[in-house]
Scaffold this active site. Structure first.
Site, short mmCIF file in Angstrom:
data_model
loop_
_atom_site.label_atom_id
_atom_site.label_comp_id
_atom_site.label_asym_id
_atom_site.label_seq_id
_atom_site.Cartn_x
_atom_site.Cartn_y
_atom_site.Cartn_z
N ASP A 31 31.28 27.85 76.61
CA ASP A 31 30.44 27.03 75.46
C ASP A 31 29.24 26.27 75.83
O ASP A 31 29.91 25.29 77.18
CB ASP A 31 30.65 26.63 73.96
N TYR B 8 43.71 25.56 78.81
CA TYR B 8 42.22 24.98 78.73
C TYR B 8 43.00 23.01 78.31
O TYR B 8 44.06 23.26 77.45
CB TYR B 8 41.65 24.59 77.71
#
Length: 258
Positions: free
Chosen positions: A52, A110
């Site tokens: 994002d 992540y």
């Protein structure tokens, strides 16, 4: 026609995210523009995980097809010379034509980095979330136990999420303290829009003592985004690894800091 794999690092501050957008600059657009110039033909890429706005990557994996003959060094050094300083190719290799960086992936990793100190750091301000209050790592890790396995993560998906299913399989979720840094490492088959940042926002409430570890289980079972905490800021999140059947790529961000 050959299929090439690229390992990419980028700093996401100046981009609207990975995916090409008509209104804003994206990492995908910059990479495709540079690749197309070296190939002297239009190149379109596929990535392992679409990050994002403001999110970074130390090991994004990309693949593309081209019938233009270029040595591997041209795909790396030549393209890097055309890319901005905040996007670089770390490695390149030719792969089987059936390889797809997104759909061949088994899992993705992540890291979310928290700088836990009484005073903010001018150096790390754009690289980590600063939290000046003491965090209880043990309670945060207790809460993480409720996230493991295949579950409905509706409570942690954004209202803009376009996934057909809220179910995701989390294999690892753990906080590790290294000096003033606290690293949240999460491994899963895939993630919903804003899912990791929403998880971090709620886990911080546990770490600060506002909620118990069991509260995370209650939020999960509610399947209601309004029951979870606010979304953690984007600049602390890093895409750091992907595992495939034949090989894996991982560059933990904290190892670059320390």
């Amino acid at each position: 026609m050959k299929n090439y794999l690229l390992q990419i690092e980028y700093f996401g501050k100046n981009y609207c995210g990975w995916q090409r957008q008509s209104h804003s600059l994206s990492v995908q657009e910059e990479l495709e523009k540079a690749l197309s110039k070296i190939a002297n033909q239009n190149i379109e890429v596929t990535c392992a995980g679409r990050t994002d706005t403001g999110v970074h990557a130390t090991s994004q994996i990309v693949n593309f097809y081209s019938n233009a003959y270029r040595p591997l060094s041209a795909w790396q050094r030549g393209v890097n010379a055309l890319l901005p300083q905040d996007i670089k190719i770390l490695a390149v290799q030719q792969v089987n034509n059936n390889f797809n960086s997104r759909f061949t992936a088994i899992n993705r990793t992540y890291n979310y980095i928290i700088y836990n100190s009484a005073t903010s750091s001018p150096i790390f301000a754009e690289h980590c979330l600063w939290e000046n209050r003491e965090l209880d790592i043990d309670k945060m890790n207790q809460a993480c136990e409720y996230l493991l396995g295949e579950q409905d993560f509706s409570s942690f998906r954004s209202s803009q999420c376009q996934s057909n299913t809220p179910f995701r399989n989390i294999q690892k979720a753990e906080f590790i303290k290294q000096g003033s840094f606290i690293v949240f490492e999460v491994v899963g088959n895939a993630f919903l829009h804003h899912m990791i940042r929403n998880l971090v926002g709620s886990l911080l409430k546990v770490g600060l003592g506002f909620e118990s570890p069991e509260w995370i289980k209650v939020v999960l079972e509610a399947k209601d985004r309004t029951q979870a905490a606010e979304t953690a800021k984007a600049h602390g999140l890093y895409f750091v690894g992907v595992e495939y059947p034949e090989f894996s790529f991982k560059r933990q961000i904290i190892k670059l800091f320390c």
